[in-house]
Design an enzyme around this catalytic site. Structure first.
Site, mmCIF file in Angstrom:
data_model
loop_
_atom_site.group_PDB
_atom_site.id
_atom_site.type_symbol
_atom_site.label_atom_id
_atom_site.label_comp_id
_atom_site.label_asym_id
_atom_site.label_seq_id
_atom_site.Cartn_x
_atom_site.Cartn_y
_atom_site.Cartn_z
ATOM 1 N N ARG A 102 47.902 30.756 29.486
ATOM 2 C CA ARG A 102 47.058 30.337 28.376
ATOM 3 C C ARG A 102 47.358 31.486 27.079
ATOM 4 N NH1 ARG A 102 40.872 32.958 28.437
ATOM 5 N NH2 ARG A 102 41.825 34.843 29.583
ATOM 6 N N THR A 106 45.413 32.224 20.978
ATOM 7 C CA THR A 106 44.945 31.725 20.777
ATOM 8 C C THR A 106 43.854 31.402 21.642
ATOM 9 O OG1 THR A 106 45.969 29.584 22.284
ATOM 10 C CG2 THR A 106 46.375 30.302 18.905
ATOM 11 N N ASP A 198 40.829 37.912 36.582
ATOM 12 C CA ASP A 198 41.700 37.416 36.707
ATOM 13 C C ASP A 198 42.487 36.972 38.201
ATOM 14 O OD1 ASP A 198 44.673 36.737 37.056
ATOM 15 O OD2 ASP A 198 44.822 36.639 34.293
ATOM 16 N N ASP A 201 46.099 36.699 39.226
ATOM 17 C CA ASP A 201 46.799 38.293 38.939
ATOM 18 C C ASP A 201 46.311 38.791 41.021
ATOM 19 O OD1 ASP A 201 48.108 38.837 36.790
ATOM 20 O OD2 ASP A 201 46.583 39.662 35.488
#
Length: 207
Positions: A102, A106, A198, A201
């Site tokens: 990602r 944006t 996340d 992660d």
């Protein structure tokens, strides 16, 4: 169609995963376990055929899966752990990989890798990704599979946001979506709230 698999074992394990104090090793193991449990539901409608076997006592007519070809396609990198859980249940499934990240400005998915089984068009493809946030990555992965000729696709995620579920459902109404929990919303950074952070992660210890 959306399927929320809210089995008590899955709910319990997901709660531990959500806790910010849960370490990488336990987080990874729990995701693997939940993926195995979810795989039971995702494969519930596999067709069966009659076969004749002999038990140690007597011959009998029984049922086995009717030669259904399966493939699991993780979205790299976080989807890998879910794919491992699925393969524990269906070890004969072939594996494809779709690499998407990602863009932090944006928030749009960017493709950097794709490798699919040559006969993917003949298989039921299970796309795996722990987080269904905006739905962009999942939708793009499904598009890639459809362009490769695959017409039988299911999406397996851990946690979903309403925005992501709506986006995938709108773009791919023919794809069943399986999640363990539907969360509240996305925040300004497009992370699921309350979510679990996340997933990549936390799986790989890169926080």
């Amino acid at each position: 169609m959306l399927h929320v698999i809210n089995h008590p074992l899955i709910t319990h394990k997901l709660t531990i995963m959500r806790n910010k104090n849960t370490g990488t090793k336990e987080f990874r193991e729990l995701l693997y376990e939940i993926s195995m449990l979810m795989s039971y539901e995702i494969t519930r409608d596999l067709p069966l055929e009659d076969v004749v076997i002999e038990t140690p006592i007597a011959p009998m007519k029984a049922q086995m899966i009717s030669g259904k070809k399966l493939a699991v396609v993780p979205i790299l990198r976080a989807g890998l752990s879910m794919a491992d859980g699925f393969l524990k249940i269906e070890p004969a499934a072939k594996v494809g990989h779709i690499g998407l990240y990602r863009d932090h400005e944006t928030h749009q998915p960017v493709l950097y890798y794709c490798k699919l089984p040559e006969d993917i068009s003949e298989r039921l493809a299970i796309v795996t990704d722990p987080m269904l946030a905006t739905g962009g990555s999942a939708s793009d992965a499904i598009n890639i599979l459809k362009k490769a000729g695959c017409r039988n696709i299911k999406l397996m995620c851990l946690v979903g946001a309403p925005e992501g579920v709506e986006y995938v459902s709108k773009n791919h109404p023919d794809v069943d979506i399986f999640i363990a929990a539907m969360d509240k919303c996305l925040n300004e950074n497009k992370y699921i709230v309350p979510g679990l952070g996340d997933a990549g992660d936390r799986i790989f210890g890169t926080i």
